[in-house]
Design a protein around this motif. Structure first.
Motif, short mmCIF file in Angstrom:
data_model
loop_
_atom_site.label_atom_id
_atom_site.label_comp_id
_atom_site.label_asym_id
_atom_site.label_seq_id
_atom_site.Cartn_x
_atom_site.Cartn_y
_atom_site.Cartn_z
N SER A 65 72.56 9.41 64.58
CA SER A 65 71.47 8.49 64.90
C SER A 65 70.78 8.97 66.17
O SER A 65 71.26 9.86 66.86
N GLU A 66 69.67 8.36 66.51
CA GLU A 66 68.93 8.74 67.72
C GLU A 66 69.78 8.51 68.98
O GLU A 66 69.81 9.36 69.87
N GLN A 87 81.26 7.37 65.48
CA GLN A 87 80.14 6.90 64.67
C GLN A 87 80.31 7.24 63.19
O GLN A 87 79.39 7.04 62.39
#
Length: 104
Positions: A65-66, A87
């Motif tokens: 993700s960012e 994550q």
């Protein structure tokens, strides 16, 4: 029961069984795998659980993700297959996942 294969800092492979919904970082810590320090406890606020996902598994695991990408920028060993193990949540599709511990 999905199995994750960790390639350790000593280049040994350790198989760890988990359950659907388990977090890869938590499996590594429970098994005592060196190099997965998880200083932030899995909050995606550091990069101390950095792993390189086997390239074969990247399409299944997906890109960071960012926020995760921002954390990875603080680590000197970022690769195209870099992910934070905090994550990555286990699914049936991730049975056999292979990751290399980056460590510090």
């Amino acid at each position: 029961m999905p199995t994750v294969y960790f390639v350790t800092l000593d280049d040994e492979t350790v198989a760890v069984d988990g359950d659907i919904g388990d977090i890869v970082m938590e499996l590594a810590r429970a098994e005592g795998i060196d190099g997965i320090d998880a200083e932030c406890g899995g909050g995606c606020a550091c990069a101390t659980c950095h792993v390189h996902v086997d390239p074969v598994w990247m399409p299944v695991v997906g890109p960071p993700s960012e926020i995760e990408q921002d954390m990875l920028e603080f680590d000197g060993e970022v690769a195209p297959t870099s992910r934070l193990s905090c994550q990555i949540e286990l699914t049936e599709e991730l049975d056999g996942l292979r990751v290399k511990v980056v460590g510090r």
